[in-house]
Motif scaffolding. Structure first.
Motif, PDB file in Angstrom:
ATOM      1  N   GLY A  13       0.778  -1.232   0.000  1.00 53.68           N
ATOM      2  CA  GLY A  13       0.000   0.000   0.000  1.00 53.68           C
ATOM      3  C   GLY A  13       0.805   1.276   0.000  1.00 53.68           C
ATOM      4  O   GLY A  13       0.251   2.357   0.151  1.00 53.68           O
ATOM      5  N   VAL A  14       2.117   1.187  -0.183  1.00 56.40           N
ATOM      6  CA  VAL A  14       2.984   2.372  -0.127  1.00 56.40           C
ATOM      7  C   VAL A  14       3.391   2.793  -1.536  1.00 56.40           C
ATOM      8  O   VAL A  14       3.709   1.958  -2.383  1.00 56.40           O
ATOM      9  CB  VAL A  14       4.246   2.089   0.715  1.00 56.40           C
ATOM     10  N   SER A  15       3.373   4.104  -1.776  1.00 55.64           N
ATOM     11  CA  SER A  15       3.831   4.649  -3.057  1.00 55.64           C
ATOM     12  C   SER A  15       4.467   6.013  -2.827  1.00 55.64           C
ATOM     13  O   SER A  15       4.362   6.587  -1.744  1.00 55.64           O
ATOM     14  CB  SER A  15       2.659   4.766  -4.034  1.00 55.64           C
ATOM     15  N   ASN A  16       5.111   6.524  -3.851  1.00 58.99           N
ATOM     16  CA  ASN A  16       5.715   7.870  -3.828  1.00 58.99           C
ATOM     17  C   ASN A  16       6.613   8.098  -2.622  1.00 58.99           C
ATOM     18  O   ASN A  16       6.449   9.069  -1.889  1.00 58.99           O
ATOM     19  CB  ASN A  16       4.632   8.947  -3.885  1.00 58.99           C
ATOM     20  N   VAL A  17       7.588   7.246  -2.430  1.00 57.21           N
ATOM     21  CA  VAL A  17       8.503   7.378  -1.295  1.00 57.21           C
ATOM     22  C   VAL A  17       9.618   8.344  -1.656  1.00 57.21           C
ATOM     23  O   VAL A  17      10.241   8.225  -2.712  1.00 57.21           O
ATOM     24  CB  VAL A  17       9.100   6.010  -0.905  1.00 57.21           C
ATOM     25  N   LYS A  18       9.858   9.304  -0.773  1.00 56.28           N
ATOM     26  CA  LYS A  18      10.967  10.246  -0.926  1.00 56.28           C
ATOM     27  C   LYS A  18      11.742  10.269   0.379  1.00 56.28           C
ATOM     28  O   LYS A  18      11.171  10.500   1.445  1.00 56.28           O
ATOM     29  CB  LYS A  18      10.449  11.653  -1.202  1.00 56.28           C
ATOM     30  N   VAL A  19      13.035  10.033   0.286  1.00 56.05           N
ATOM     31  CA  VAL A  19      13.896  10.119   1.456  1.00 56.05           C
ATOM     32  C   VAL A  19      14.652  11.434   1.354  1.00 56.05           C
ATOM     33  O   VAL A  19      15.412  11.652   0.409  1.00 56.05           O
ATOM     34  CB  VAL A  19      14.875   8.925   1.529  1.00 56.05           C
ATOM     35  N   LEU A  20      14.418  12.310   2.312  1.00 54.47           N
ATOM     36  CA  LEU A  20      15.094  13.612   2.373  1.00 54.47           C
ATOM     37  C   LEU A  20      16.157  13.500   3.459  1.00 54.47           C
ATOM     38  O   LEU A  20      15.947  13.900   4.601  1.00 54.47           O
ATOM     39  CB  LEU A  20      14.078  14.712   2.673  1.00 54.47           C
ATOM     40  N   PHE A  21      17.289  12.900   3.093  1.00 53.82           N
ATOM     41  CA  PHE A  21      18.294  12.532   4.081  1.00 53.82           C
ATOM     42  C   PHE A  21      18.858  13.747   4.825  1.00 53.82           C
ATOM     43  O   PHE A  21      19.024  13.708   6.035  1.00 53.82           O
ATOM     44  CB  PHE A  21      19.427  11.733   3.423  1.00 53.82           C
ATOM     45  N   ASN A  22      19.129  14.841   4.124  1.00 54.01           N
ATOM     46  CA  ASN A  22      19.680  16.037   4.773  1.00 54.01           C
ATOM     47  C   ASN A  22      18.699  16.656   5.763  1.00 54.01           C
ATOM     48  O   ASN A  22      19.106  17.286   6.734  1.00 54.01           O
ATOM     49  CB  ASN A  22      20.104  17.072   3.734  1.00 54.01           C
ATOM     50  N   ALA A  23      17.404  16.476   5.523  1.00 50.71           N
ATOM     51  CA  ALA A  23      16.379  16.994   6.431  1.00 50.71           C
ATOM     52  C   ALA A  23      15.941  15.939   7.442  1.00 50.71           C
ATOM     53  O   ALA A  23      15.092  16.204   8.288  1.00 50.71           O
ATOM     54  CB  ALA A  23      15.177  17.479   5.629  1.00 50.71           C
ATOM     55  N   SER A  24      16.501  14.740   7.336  1.00 54.27           N
ATOM     56  CA  SER A  24      16.143  13.616   8.221  1.00 54.27           C
ATOM     57  C   SER A  24      14.650  13.307   8.161  1.00 54.27           C
ATOM     58  O   SER A  24      14.006  13.110   9.184  1.00 54.27           O
ATOM     59  CB  SER A  24      16.563  13.911   9.664  1.00 54.27           C
ATOM     60  N   LYS A  25      14.122  13.249   6.928  1.00 56.87           N
ATOM     61  CA  LYS A  25      12.698  12.979   6.752  1.00 56.87           C
ATOM     62  C   LYS A  25      12.474  11.919   5.686  1.00 56.87           C
ATOM     63  O   LYS A  25      13.254  11.790   4.752  1.00 56.87           O
ATOM     64  CB  LYS A  25      11.955  14.247   6.313  1.00 56.87           C
ATOM     65  N   VAL A  26      11.382  11.206   5.850  1.00 48.70           N
ATOM     66  CA  VAL A  26      10.906  10.281   4.832  1.00 48.70           C
ATOM     67  C   VAL A  26       9.455  10.636   4.567  1.00 48.70           C
ATOM     68  O   VAL A  26       8.664  10.750   5.500  1.00 48.70           O
ATOM     69  CB  VAL A  26      11.008   8.807   5.288  1.00 48.70           C
ATOM     70  N   ARG A  27       9.119  10.821   3.308  1.00 43.90           N
ATOM     71  CA  ARG A  27       7.733  11.108   2.929  1.00 43.90           C
ATOM     72  C   ARG A  27       7.240   9.968   2.055  1.00 43.90           C
ATOM     73  O   ARG A  27       7.961   9.499   1.178  1.00 43.90           O
ATOM     74  CB  ARG A  27       7.642  12.412   2.155  1.00 43.90           C
ATOM     75  N   ALA A  28       6.017   9.555   2.306  1.00 42.93           N
ATOM     76  CA  ALA A  28       5.434   8.467   1.517  1.00 42.93           C
ATOM     77  C   ALA A  28       3.922   8.565   1.538  1.00 42.93           C
ATOM     78  O   ALA A  28       3.336   9.010   2.521  1.00 42.93           O
ATOM     79  CB  ALA A  28       5.875   7.123   2.080  1.00 42.93           C
ATOM     80  N   ASP A  29       3.325   8.160   0.444  1.00 48.81           N
ATOM     81  CA  ASP A  29       1.873   8.010   0.393  1.00 48.81           C
ATOM     82  C   ASP A  29       1.582   6.556   0.740  1.00 48.81           C
ATOM     83  O   ASP A  29       2.302   5.657   0.289  1.00 48.81           O
ATOM     84  CB  ASP A  29       1.348   8.305  -1.012  1.00 48.81           C
ATOM     85  N   PHE A  30       0.548   6.332   1.552  1.00 47.22           N
ATOM     86  CA  PHE A  30       0.208   4.949   1.880  1.00 47.22           C
ATOM     87  C   PHE A  30      -1.286   4.795   2.091  1.00 47.22           C
ATOM     88  O   PHE A  30      -1.989   5.738   2.430  1.00 47.22           O
ATOM     89  CB  PHE A  30       0.986   4.450   3.108  1.00 47.22           C
ATOM     90  N   ASP A  31      -1.743   3.595   1.849  1.00 42.51           N
ATOM     91  CA  ASP A  31      -3.142   3.230   2.034  1.00 42.51           C
ATOM     92  C   ASP A  31      -3.303   2.758   3.475  1.00 42.51           C
ATOM     93  O   ASP A  31      -2.759   1.724   3.850  1.00 42.51           O
ATOM     94  CB  ASP A  31      -3.503   2.114   1.056  1.00 42.51           C
ATOM     95  N   PRO A  32      -4.031   3.506   4.304  1.00 40.62           N
ATOM     96  CA  PRO A  32      -4.165   3.147   5.714  1.00 40.62           C
ATOM     97  C   PRO A  32      -4.883   1.818   5.959  1.00 40.62           C
ATOM     98  O   PRO A  32      -4.811   1.276   7.057  1.00 40.62           O
ATOM     99  CB  PRO A  32      -4.923   4.314   6.336  1.00 40.62           C
ATOM    100  N   SER A  33      -5.530   1.281   4.943  1.00 43.40           N
ATOM    101  CA  SER A  33      -6.164  -0.028   5.122  1.00 43.40           C
ATOM    102  C   SER A  33      -5.146  -1.161   4.968  1.00 43.40           C
ATOM    103  O   SER A  33      -5.429  -2.299   5.309  1.00 43.40           O
ATOM    104  CB  SER A  33      -7.308  -0.213   4.126  1.00 43.40           C
ATOM    105  N   GLN A  34      -3.939  -0.820   4.464  1.00 44.41           N
ATOM    106  CA  GLN A  34      -2.910  -1.838   4.251  1.00 44.41           C
ATOM    107  C   GLN A  34      -1.715  -1.706   5.188  1.00 44.41           C
ATOM    108  O   GLN A  34      -1.036  -2.688   5.466  1.00 44.41           O
ATOM    109  CB  GLN A  34      -2.437  -1.813   2.803  1.00 44.41           C
ATOM    110  N   THR A  35      -1.422  -0.503   5.645  1.00 45.73           N
ATOM    111  CA  THR A  35      -0.295  -0.280   6.554  1.00 45.73           C
ATOM    112  C   THR A  35      -0.564   0.990   7.355  1.00 45.73           C
ATOM    113  O   THR A  35      -1.583   1.635   7.181  1.00 45.73           O
ATOM    114  CB  THR A  35       1.038  -0.204   5.780  1.00 45.73           C
ATOM    115  N   SER A  36       0.357   1.333   8.241  1.00 49.76           N
ATOM    116  CA  SER A  36       0.195   2.541   9.057  1.00 49.76           C
ATOM    117  C   SER A  36       1.524   3.283   9.132  1.00 49.76           C
ATOM    118  O   SER A  36       2.586   2.724   8.827  1.00 49.76           O
ATOM    119  CB  SER A  36      -0.251   2.164  10.470  1.00 49.76           C
TER     120      SER A  36
END
Length: 60
Positions: A13-36
């Motif tokens: 259920g996860v898509s569009n993952v972006k790791v912003l290593f310098n900002a210490s962030k991970v952004r991702a779109d996910f389907d809450p019915s499949q993961t959290s």
């Protein structure tokens, strides 16, 4: 960075993952019915990285 991105992308259920290593962030779109956000944080923690905060932005 690639290790985190691939591990998160491999979760159901996860898509569009972006790791912003310098900002210490991970952004991702996910389907809450499949993961959290907490489950994705656990995946990152299992890789040996510390997760300080989990923030979920719901789409309208």
């Amino acid at each position: 960075m690639t290790k985190i991105q691939k591990a998160v992308e491999n979760q159901a259920g996860v898509s569009n993952v972006k790791v912003l290593f310098n900002a210490s962030k991970v952004r991702a779109d996910f389907d809450p019915s499949q993961t959290s956000a907490d489950e994705l944080a656990r995946v990152i923690t299992d890789l040996g990285y510390e997760v300080l905060k989990v923030k979920v932005k719901e789409l309208a």
